[in-house]
Design a protein around this motif. Sequence first.
Motif, PDB file in Angstrom:
ATOM      1  N   GLY A  36      71.649  81.259  99.502  1.00 44.19           N
ATOM      2  CA  GLY A  36      71.042  80.359  98.534  1.00 44.19           C
ATOM      3  C   GLY A  36      71.449  78.911  98.671  1.00 44.19           C
ATOM      4  N   GLU A  37      72.481  78.627  99.433  1.00 46.15           N
ATOM      5  CA  GLU A  37      72.952  77.260  99.596  1.00 46.15           C
ATOM      6  C   GLU A  37      72.485  76.700 100.940  1.00 46.15           C
ATOM      7  OE1 GLU A  37      77.183  77.096  99.090  1.00 46.15           O
ATOM      8  OE2 GLU A  37      77.129  77.894  97.066  1.00 46.15           O
ATOM      9  N   PRO A  38      72.335  75.397 101.020  1.00 49.85           N
ATOM     10  CA  PRO A  38      72.456  74.399  99.955  1.00 49.85           C
ATOM     11  C   PRO A  38      71.203  74.363  99.086  1.00 49.85           C
ATOM     12  CG  PRO A  38      71.802  73.315 101.966  1.00 49.85           C
ATOM     13  CD  PRO A  38      72.003  74.761 102.313  1.00 49.85           C
ATOM     14  N   TYR A  39      71.317  73.743  97.916  1.00 52.25           N
ATOM     15  CA  TYR A  39      70.179  73.651  97.008  1.00 52.25           C
ATOM     16  C   TYR A  39      69.282  72.472  97.339  1.00 52.25           C
ATOM     17  CZ  TYR A  39      72.955  77.015  94.390  1.00 52.25           C
ATOM     18  OH  TYR A  39      73.676  78.116  94.034  1.00 52.25           O
ATOM     19  N   LEU A  40      69.871  71.385  97.787  1.00 48.85           N
ATOM     20  CA  LEU A  40      69.078  70.208  98.154  1.00 48.85           C
ATOM     21  C   LEU A  40      68.349  70.442  99.475  1.00 48.85           C
ATOM     22  CD1 LEU A  40      71.685  67.406  97.347  1.00 48.85           C
ATOM     23  CD2 LEU A  40      69.633  67.951  96.012  1.00 48.85           C
ATOM     24  N   ASP A  41      67.191  69.808  99.600  1.00 45.64           N
ATOM     25  CA  ASP A  41      66.440  69.877 100.856  1.00 45.64           C
ATOM     26  C   ASP A  41      66.975  68.894 101.893  1.00 45.64           C
ATOM     27  OD1 ASP A  41      64.552  71.776  99.960  1.00 45.64           O
ATOM     28  OD2 ASP A  41      63.354  70.212  99.010  1.00 45.64           O
ATOM     29  N   GLU A  42      67.277  67.683 101.429  1.00 45.36           N
ATOM     30  CA  GLU A  42      67.581  66.590 102.360  1.00 45.36           C
ATOM     31  C   GLU A  42      68.592  65.639 101.743  1.00 45.36           C
ATOM     32  OE1 GLU A  42      63.677  65.090 104.326  1.00 45.36           O
ATOM     33  OE2 GLU A  42      63.130  65.771 102.320  1.00 45.36           O
ATOM     34  N   ILE A  43      69.305  64.949 102.593  1.00 48.91           N
ATOM     35  CA  ILE A  43      70.171  63.837 102.187  1.00 48.91           C
ATOM     36  C   ILE A  43      69.874  62.664 103.103  1.00 48.91           C
ATOM     37  CG2 ILE A  43      72.531  63.013 101.879  1.00 48.91           C
ATOM     38  CD1 ILE A  43      73.433  65.916 101.599  1.00 48.91           C
ATOM     39  N   TYR A  44      69.671  61.500 102.508  1.00 52.07           N
ATOM     40  CA  TYR A  44      69.548  60.261 103.275  1.00 52.07           C
ATOM     41  C   TYR A  44      70.778  59.399 103.001  1.00 52.07           C
ATOM     42  CZ  TYR A  44      64.621  60.862 104.586  1.00 52.07           C
ATOM     43  OH  TYR A  44      63.443  61.300 105.134  1.00 52.07           O
ATOM     44  N   TYR A  45      71.505  59.083 104.046  1.00 54.55           N
ATOM     45  CA  TYR A  45      72.577  58.085 103.961  1.00 54.55           C
ATOM     46  C   TYR A  45      71.990  56.765 104.443  1.00 54.55           C
ATOM     47  CZ  TYR A  45      76.294  61.407 102.958  1.00 54.55           C
ATOM     48  OH  TYR A  45      77.101  62.339 102.355  1.00 54.55           O
ATOM     49  N   ARG A  46      71.859  55.819 103.536  1.00 57.49           N
ATOM     50  CA  ARG A  46      71.187  54.571 103.850  1.00 57.49           C
ATOM     51  C   ARG A  46      72.204  53.468 104.138  1.00 57.49           C
ATOM     52  NH1 ARG A  46      66.123  55.623 103.084  1.00 57.49           N
ATOM     53  NH2 ARG A  46      65.534  57.330 101.673  1.00 57.49           N
ATOM     54  N   VAL A  47      71.953  52.720 105.177  1.00 55.50           N
ATOM     55  CA  VAL A  47      72.833  51.627 105.568  1.00 55.50           C
ATOM     56  C   VAL A  47      72.405  50.389 104.792  1.00 55.50           C
ATOM     57  CG1 VAL A  47      73.698  50.235 107.476  1.00 55.50           C
ATOM     58  CG2 VAL A  47      73.106  52.644 107.854  1.00 55.50           C
ATOM     59  N   ILE A  48      73.209  49.991 103.817  1.00 51.53           N
ATOM     60  CA  ILE A  48      72.914  48.823 102.977  1.00 51.53           C
ATOM     61  C   ILE A  48      74.152  47.941 102.997  1.00 51.53           C
ATOM     62  CG2 ILE A  48      72.127  48.010 100.733  1.00 51.53           C
ATOM     63  CD1 ILE A  48      71.095  50.815 100.153  1.00 51.53           C
ATOM     64  N   PRO A  49      74.218  46.985 103.912  1.00 51.86           N
ATOM     65  CA  PRO A  49      75.447  46.208 104.081  1.00 51.86           C
ATOM     66  C   PRO A  49      75.831  45.361 102.870  1.00 51.86           C
ATOM     67  CG  PRO A  49      74.056  46.044 106.029  1.00 51.86           C
ATOM     68  CD  PRO A  49      73.235  46.690 104.963  1.00 51.86           C
ATOM     69  N   ASP A  50      74.858  44.890 102.120  1.00 51.52           N
ATOM     70  CA  ASP A  50      75.134  43.959 101.027  1.00 51.52           C
ATOM     71  C   ASP A  50      75.496  44.712  99.748  1.00 51.52           C
ATOM     72  OD1 ASP A  50      75.026  41.309  99.674  1.00 51.52           O
ATOM     73  OD2 ASP A  50      73.352  42.251  98.619  1.00 51.52           O
ATOM     74  N   ALA A  51      76.646  44.388  99.165  1.00 52.52           N
ATOM     75  CA  ALA A  51      77.128  45.100  97.977  1.00 52.52           C
ATOM     76  C   ALA A  51      76.206  44.891  96.783  1.00 52.52           C
ATOM     77  CB  ALA A  51      78.542  44.641  97.636  1.00 52.52           C
ATOM     78  N   ALA A  52      75.655  43.701  96.638  1.00 56.63           N
ATOM     79  CA  ALA A  52      74.747  43.451  95.512  1.00 56.63           C
ATOM     80  C   ALA A  52      73.507  44.331  95.614  1.00 56.63           C
ATOM     81  CB  ALA A  52      74.352  41.981  95.481  1.00 56.63           C
ATOM     82  N   SER A  53      72.998  44.509  96.819  1.00 55.04           N
ATOM     83  CA  SER A  53      71.831  45.365  97.008  1.00 55.04           C
ATOM     84  C   SER A  53      72.158  46.826  96.722  1.00 55.04           C
ATOM     85  CB  SER A  53      71.303  45.226  98.439  1.00 55.04           C
ATOM     86  OG  SER A  53      70.843  43.913  98.677  1.00 55.04           O
ATOM     87  N   ARG A  54      73.375  47.255  97.046  1.00 54.53           N
ATOM     88  CA  ARG A  54      73.772  48.622  96.728  1.00 54.53           C
ATOM     89  C   ARG A  54      73.796  48.831  95.215  1.00 54.53           C
ATOM     90  NH1 ARG A  54      77.475  47.524 101.064  1.00 54.53           N
ATOM     91  NH2 ARG A  54      79.266  47.301  99.687  1.00 54.53           N
TER      92      ARG A  54
END
Length: 527
Positions: A218-236
Amino acid sequence: MNRRDFAKLVLAAGTAGPIPFGITRAAGQTRGGVLNTVIQPEPPILVSALNQQAPTLTVCGKIYESLLTYDFDLTPKPGMAQSWERSPDGLTYTFKLFPGITFHDGSPMTSEDVVFSVTKALMEAHARARGTFSRLASAEAPDPLTVVFKLKEPFAPFLHAFDATTAPIISKALYENTDLRQNPNNARAIGTGPFKLKEWVKGSHIHLVRHEGYYRKGEPYLDEIYYRVIPDAASRAVALESGTIQLTQWNDVEAFDMPRLKALPNLDMTTKGYEFYAPHLWLEMNTRIAPMNDKRFRQAVLHAIDREALRKRVFFGLGKVATGPVSSKTRFYEPNVPKYEYAPAKAMALLDAMGLKPAADGKRVSLKYLVPPYGEMWQRVAEYVRQSLGKVGIDIVLEGIDVGGWAARCGNWEFEMSAPWTYQYGDPALGVARSYISSNIRKGILFSNTSGYSNPEVDRLFEAAAVAQDDATRQNLYSRVQKILVEDAAVAWLMELDFPTFTDKRIKDLVVTGSGVNDTFARAYRA
């Protein structure tokens, strides 16, 4: 990436639709959905057996596994091993693996892969694992689901050496008799974890999808994970506020943003999940280079930095001032060590005694500081150190660099000062000794004893504490070694770090172990 550029990215994704943002879930399913999060900086590689930098470990915690995981109180729990036992003499450990474990390429994972990973791959490429598994007399695979480790002598923390960051298991069939670092399978990142690598678009995102052959039903429950590259802290921060991403971890969020984000009704914040690591920040000085080879200089550095002000002004109250090499959050901490209060006059007196007199411009010596490329926070730490040391005549020149370059230069001793933060892993024998023992001065290996500090008595005490079997004896030995290291000012300890993990309230069970966001996320789901 600034706020305007990030807004354009969100708009473009919304119209073109190739990369889902926000939480999505198919109607009527009992599991599913996409988790969007951040990875910053972008990791240099996605094989944690070969690279132990923080971004690599966070992503790879979903891709690779080891035999055990650890609860918030650091109690061992089943990972790929469903059970284990230790012989009465403390020399033999027998692990029974879960049946049906497969690598992402469909091949079975067996005890042979465990033996290969521990005795070959990790011994070659993993500085911390080498220190532990060099203690093995043998490692055997009597059948596909059984691994037997025999130690040369008892090693008290052995059961804490099997988390996925210390002992990730890789495929013997894919890596045996190859140059590990040049193996083409490194680009495929083939593990046994609940998620597998589908795509890595450099500078944009890392896309993980469910491993349909995962052995836990039954695991994992999530279908997908996106790790997004966002260099700017304000944008994060904007992405988190808007729900475009549902998770930030480690130092994704600037400390000054924490109070505002914590007050938002759609977010939860916790500092749990970092217990196994107990991250420790210090100013490292290359002791091969004068004047840093003189302990009086290192003591002066400690007196010159107001570490409580650093905690308040740069970390906005998060964390605690470090007093020595062992974190107060982990085992065998010794509080009664020499104290280095903020005292610029003492710092200058020590420098004067060394013969480092100020020149006409007030400078006594000039040194380069290699800034860790992990975001704005570490640039601020560097600026604070530069200003503090400048007041006592130590001129600091800051050097910027990318993640791979920083790792290479620190590992190859091509630096004068830097500020790494390392993990303690629940026991000084696993996470502390490696930074100070002479046998771990190994060129080319990051997070070994890169400062070059060497003291035979320190070596002896660390070794004796590692093999002692009762906690009272170990505490006595570790207390003694901490006092020596602090007297020697082996490095300038700065902070016991705390990090805020922010999650969208609709996402549950992300942080369920002492490894927190570095764990598998196999149980994470949308409520």
